[in-house]
Write a protein that holds these residues in place. Structure first.
Motif, PDB file in Angstrom:
ATOM      1  N   GLY A  16      -5.438   7.072   1.194  1.00  0.00           N
ATOM      2  CA  GLY A  16      -5.944   8.457  -0.023  1.00  0.00           C
ATOM      3  C   GLY A  16      -5.945   9.897  -0.143  1.00  0.00           C
ATOM      4  O   GLY A  16      -6.783  10.198  -1.202  1.00  0.00           O
ATOM      5  N   ASP A  44       0.641  -1.080  -0.323  1.00  0.00           N
ATOM      6  CA  ASP A  44       0.266   0.431   0.010  1.00  0.00           C
ATOM      7  C   ASP A  44       0.991   1.367  -0.028  1.00  0.00           C
ATOM      8  O   ASP A  44       0.790   2.451  -0.849  1.00  0.00           O
ATOM      9  CB  ASP A  44      -0.866  -0.054   0.722  1.00  0.00           C
ATOM     10  CG  ASP A  44      -1.608  -1.081   1.235  1.00  0.00           C
ATOM     11  OD1 ASP A  44      -2.874  -1.232   0.216  1.00  0.00           O
ATOM     12  OD2 ASP A  44      -1.639  -2.126   2.122  1.00  0.00           O
ATOM     13  N   ARG A  81      -2.503   1.259  -7.156  1.00  0.00           N
ATOM     14  CA  ARG A  81      -3.048   2.068  -5.726  1.00  0.00           C
ATOM     15  C   ARG A  81      -1.675   1.818  -5.282  1.00  0.00           C
ATOM     16  O   ARG A  81      -2.175   2.503  -3.468  1.00  0.00           O
ATOM     17  CB  ARG A  81      -4.088   1.086  -4.987  1.00  0.00           C
ATOM     18  CG  ARG A  81      -5.334   1.052  -6.664  1.00  0.00           C
ATOM     19  CD  ARG A  81      -6.061   0.068  -5.045  1.00  0.00           C
ATOM     20  NE  ARG A  81      -6.365   0.443  -3.577  1.00  0.00           N
ATOM     21  CZ  ARG A  81      -8.037   0.895  -3.474  1.00  0.00           C
ATOM     22  NH1 ARG A  81      -8.475   1.417  -5.097  1.00  0.00           N
ATOM     23  NH2 ARG A  81      -8.040   1.667  -2.402  1.00  0.00           N
TER      24      ARG A  81
END
Length: 221
Positions: free
Chosen positions: A126, A52, A80
Motif C-alpha cells: 500500500g 492483490d 484493495r
C-alpha cells in the motif's frame, strides 16, 4: 505466517506471461492466481480471483490496459486490488492516463527481475507510488497542462492546512519519514495525515494522491 501476495498476469503475449509466471513462482511470498490475454479477460479474472496485484499490459485487445484498469477501479469488492502497469512504450501520456485510471504504479518491461519484485511488494504493502524513470517527470508535465480546468478549492476544502502541506509533499515524492522531517512530525503522525487526506479525497492509494496533488495545483512541476 503472512498470506502470499496474489498476482494476476494480464498480457496478450503468451511468452511474456510465461516468463513472469516462472519468475514469480520462485518467490515464497508471491503466488500467481490467474492469467489473461485481453483487457476483458483481466477484468473477469480479477472478479473471480480477487488478486492483490494485477500486472497489466497497456496494449491488449478487447479493452486495453488503461480501460481495464478503469473498470477494475469501479468494481465493488476489488477496492484493495492494485494495478501495476507494464509496457514497452516509454510514452508519457500512457503513464499519466494509467495513473489517472487508477493504476498504482508503472514499470517498463525491460526492468530487471529485482525491480519488478520490489514493485510488486511495495504496491502490495500500500506504499505506492512507484517512480521508476519517467513517472514523476510525466505527472508534472501532464498534470500541469490539465490543471487549468481544475476545481482545486472545492476538492481541497475538506483538508486541514496540515493535510494540504502533507499532500503537497507526497506529490513531491517524499516518504512518510521524509515528510516527518520536513514538517517536524513523527513518521507515524505523517502517516496518519496521509491516510486522512487519502480518505477525504477518495484516493485509492498514494499514487492517486500524487495525481490529485498535481491536478489541484498543490504540487508544482
Amino acid at each position: 505466517m503472512t498470506a502470499p501476495i496474489k498476482v494476476l498476469l494480464a498480457d496478450d503475449e503468451v511468452l511474456v506471461r510465461s516468463g513472469f509466471k516462472v519468475l514469480l513462482d520462485l518467490e515464497d511470498d508471491i503466488t500467481v492466481v490467474g492469467e489473461a490475454a485481453t483487457g476483458a479477460e483481466a477484468v473477469e479474472q480479477a472478479r473471480a480471483t480477487r488478486p492483490d496485484i494485477v500486472l497489466m499490459d497497456i496494449r491488449m485487445p478487447k479493452l486495453d490496459g488503461i480501460q481495464a484498469t478503469s473498470h477494475l477501479a469501479r468494481i465493488p469488492g476489488l477496492e484493495r486490488t492494485r494495478v501495476l502497469v507494464l509496457t514497452t512504450y516509454d510514452t508519457d501520456e500512457y503513464v499519466f492516463e494509467a495513473l489517472q485510471a487508477g493504476a498504482s504504479g508503472f514499470l517498463l518491461k525491460d526492468a530487471g527481475p529485482a525491480e519488478l519484485l520490489h514493485a510488486i511488494r511495495v504496491i502490495a504493502a500500500g506504499d505506492a507510488l512507484l517512480a521508476p524513470r519517467v513517472t514523476r517527470r510525466l505527472i508534472g508535465r501532464f498534470a500541469a497542462q490539465r490543471t487549468a480546468t481544475r476545481v482545486a478549492e472545492e476538492q481541497l476544502s475538506v483538508l486541514t492546512d496540515r493535510e494540504r502541506e502533507v499532500v503537497a509533499l507526497v506529490g513531491e515524492g517524499m516518504s512518510n519519514t521524509e515528510i516527518g522531517v520536513e514538517l517536524h512530525l513523527s513518521p507515524a503522525t505523517a502517516r496518519t495525515h496521509v491516510g486522512n487526506a487519502m480518505r477525504k479525497l477518495g484516493a485509492r492509494d498514494r499514487a492517486q494522491l500524487v495525481v490529485l496533488a498535481y491536478r489541484t495545483g498543490l504540487a508544482k512541476p
